[in-house]
Design a protein around this motif. Sequence first.
Motif, mmCIF file in Angstrom:
data_model
loop_
_atom_site.group_PDB
_atom_site.id
_atom_site.type_symbol
_atom_site.label_atom_id
_atom_site.label_comp_id
_atom_site.label_asym_id
_atom_site.label_seq_id
_atom_site.Cartn_x
_atom_site.Cartn_y
_atom_site.Cartn_z
ATOM 1 N N SER A 296 0.811 -1.219 0.000
ATOM 2 C CA SER A 296 0.000 0.000 0.000
ATOM 3 C C SER A 296 0.847 1.273 0.000
ATOM 4 N N ALA A 297 2.174 1.107 -0.018
ATOM 5 C CA ALA A 297 3.068 2.270 -0.051
ATOM 6 C C ALA A 297 2.860 3.043 -1.353
ATOM 7 N N VAL A 298 2.878 4.362 -1.259
ATOM 8 C CA VAL A 298 2.611 5.235 -2.403
ATOM 9 C C VAL A 298 3.871 6.020 -2.749
ATOM 10 N N ARG A 299 4.172 6.079 -4.044
ATOM 11 C CA ARG A 299 5.340 6.855 -4.480
ATOM 12 C C ARG A 299 5.015 8.339 -4.433
ATOM 13 N N ILE A 300 5.985 9.129 -3.987
ATOM 14 C CA ILE A 300 5.839 10.574 -3.892
ATOM 15 C C ILE A 300 6.511 11.204 -5.114
ATOM 16 N N GLY A 301 5.746 11.920 -5.916
ATOM 17 C CA GLY A 301 6.274 12.463 -7.157
ATOM 18 C C GLY A 301 7.122 13.714 -6.972
ATOM 19 N N GLN A 302 6.742 14.552 -6.009
ATOM 20 C CA GLN A 302 7.470 15.813 -5.795
ATOM 21 C C GLN A 302 7.476 16.161 -4.318
ATOM 22 N N VAL A 303 8.625 16.637 -3.854
ATOM 23 C CA VAL A 303 8.775 17.082 -2.471
ATOM 24 C C VAL A 303 9.257 18.527 -2.494
ATOM 25 N N ASP A 304 8.484 19.411 -1.876
ATOM 26 C CA ASP A 304 8.857 20.820 -1.817
ATOM 27 C C ASP A 304 9.571 21.175 -0.520
ATOM 28 N N HIS A 305 9.445 20.311 0.469
ATOM 29 C CA HIS A 305 10.053 20.571 1.782
ATOM 30 C C HIS A 305 10.399 19.228 2.420
ATOM 31 N N THR B 197 17.038 2.978 -15.976
ATOM 32 C CA THR B 197 17.194 1.570 -16.339
ATOM 33 C C THR B 197 17.078 1.311 -17.834
ATOM 34 N N GLU B 198 16.538 2.268 -18.575
ATOM 35 C CA GLU B 198 16.339 2.085 -20.010
ATOM 36 C C GLU B 198 16.917 3.283 -20.761
ATOM 37 N N PRO B 199 17.306 3.091 -22.028
ATOM 38 C CA PRO B 199 17.829 4.214 -22.811
ATOM 39 C C PRO B 199 16.858 5.384 -22.831
ATOM 40 N N GLY B 200 17.363 6.571 -22.558
ATOM 41 C CA GLY B 200 16.523 7.761 -22.540
ATOM 42 C C GLY B 200 16.035 8.147 -21.160
ATOM 43 N N ASP B 201 16.215 7.261 -20.179
ATOM 44 C CA ASP B 201 15.725 7.550 -18.829
ATOM 45 C C ASP B 201 16.436 8.747 -18.191
ATOM 46 N N LEU B 202 17.735 8.893 -18.458
ATOM 47 C CA LEU B 202 18.472 9.989 -17.834
ATOM 48 C C LEU B 202 18.014 11.337 -18.377
ATOM 49 N N ILE B 203 17.842 11.429 -19.681
ATOM 50 C CA ILE B 203 17.342 12.675 -20.271
ATOM 51 C C ILE B 203 15.940 12.970 -19.755
ATOM 52 N N ALA B 204 15.117 11.925 -19.607
ATOM 53 C CA ALA B 204 13.763 12.111 -19.071
ATOM 54 C C ALA B 204 13.818 12.652 -17.646
ATOM 55 N N ALA B 205 14.774 12.144 -16.858
ATOM 56 C CA ALA B 205 14.911 12.618 -15.479
ATOM 57 C C ALA B 205 15.244 14.097 -15.446
ATOM 58 N N VAL B 206 16.121 14.532 -16.335
ATOM 59 C CA VAL B 206 16.515 15.933 -16.391
ATOM 60 C C VAL B 206 15.378 16.810 -16.908
ATOM 61 N N GLN B 207 14.574 16.260 -17.784
ATOM 62 C CA GLN B 207 13.477 17.031 -18.388
ATOM 63 C C GLN B 207 12.214 17.065 -17.533
ATOM 64 N N GLY B 208 12.214 16.325 -16.420
ATOM 65 C CA GLY B 208 11.076 16.380 -15.506
ATOM 66 C C GLY B 208 10.083 15.253 -15.630
ATOM 67 N N THR B 209 10.401 14.251 -16.444
ATOM 68 C CA THR B 209 9.475 13.125 -16.636
ATOM 69 C C THR B 209 10.118 11.799 -16.241
ATOM 70 N N GLY B 210 11.062 11.850 -15.321
ATOM 71 C CA GLY B 210 11.787 10.651 -14.928
ATOM 72 C C GLY B 210 11.016 9.744 -13.995
ATOM 73 N N LYS B 211 11.555 8.555 -13.803
ATOM 74 C CA LYS B 211 10.953 7.555 -12.919
ATOM 75 C C LYS B 211 11.525 7.731 -11.509
ATOM 76 N N GLY B 212 10.954 8.711 -10.793
ATOM 77 C CA GLY B 212 11.480 8.977 -9.472
ATOM 78 C C GLY B 212 10.792 10.145 -8.813
ATOM 79 N N THR B 213 11.474 10.722 -7.816
ATOM 80 C CA THR B 213 10.938 11.825 -7.033
ATOM 81 C C THR B 213 11.773 13.082 -7.260
ATOM 82 N N TYR B 214 11.090 14.209 -7.443
ATOM 83 C CA TYR B 214 11.755 15.492 -7.645
ATOM 84 C C TYR B 214 11.687 16.314 -6.354
ATOM 85 N N PHE B 215 12.832 16.884 -5.996
ATOM 86 C CA PHE B 215 12.930 17.728 -4.809
ATOM 87 C C PHE B 215 13.206 19.153 -5.281
#
Length: 366
Positions: A181-190, A234-252
Amino acid sequence: MTRIVVKIGSSSLTSAEGGLTRSKVRFFADELAALQKSGHQVLLVTSGAIAAGFTTIGYAKRPKLLHEKQASAAVGQALLMQAYHEAFQESGIAVAQILLTRTDFSSRQRGHNALMTIEELLAHGIVPIINENDTVSVAELKFSENDTLSALVANLVKARQLVIITDMDGLYTGDPRKNPSAVRIGQVDHISGEILEYAGGAGSSVGTGGMRSKLDAARVATRGGVPVFIGQVTEPGDLIAAVQGTGKGTYFTTSLSKLPIKKQWVGFLSVPHGTVTVDAGAEKALFAGGKSLLPAGVTGVEGDFHPGDVVEVVNPDGGVIGRGVVNYESWQLKAVAGLSTEEVQKRVDVSRIEVIHRDEWITLSE
């Protein structure tokens, strides 16, 4: 051109048993090369020297003793750079090795020298590959998988973004491997206490860093004005996606400006030599008023410190407010705690009347 600092940990480059996996190194080299060719200046902070070297020496598992770690790093650093050199060469990109320790950030001159070297490399399209100098460092081996190092580098070069690559696709409200039931957090402002509680421990036996160390690094970077991404590539293009704001992770995110290197050291890398307790009025002046700490606001002193040492400052409840460089001997401060400036000048001889000047203070409470 915008600067991007990318941090890759041991577990992303090695097998579960240790030793470099060349295909993983090539994958990340290709991702970094693509990022550079898309118009960014790229710096890589990499772990993996100890993990790469201990199997070559003959250790059955990642060593725990200091001299074994240092020997493993001495062997592994050469293997790691050779692998990166060969992988980047396929994209026509040259790489350079830079080994740093915490003390390189505490000295203004050494930090400036490191920055000038990096600037020159980037100007020629060379990717600086930065690692901790594990073969000579002692306390620095506790740098949490280079997470904090990557944050300090990002602040040093005034990066547009810090990308911390991990095996998790961001920060969750719990461990998704144990809690469905854990939920991924897309953005953290604080980065609050609640956010920090979401982080678990180390994720593998090869590396030493877990999500908590990555959140600590994100705090350092964002306090210095650098936004952070923590997630998977993990896949080609993931790093550019992370920099462009559409990556598989959390943005701070961050709205803060650049934090001087000296204050980074005081706040995040120094070892406090004592504790100074202050009253509510001094706490307010330090936290909200941007004022220096005067003896009148001091209610308690612990530890043995000297002028120039870093001390931790706590409020009446014992909560940490921040850290700063003290201008008093511990015995002097004990003698004048709570007294007015006029009375202090009669009793002790100090170069500055402020216990901690605001220019040598960093607030750590939220």
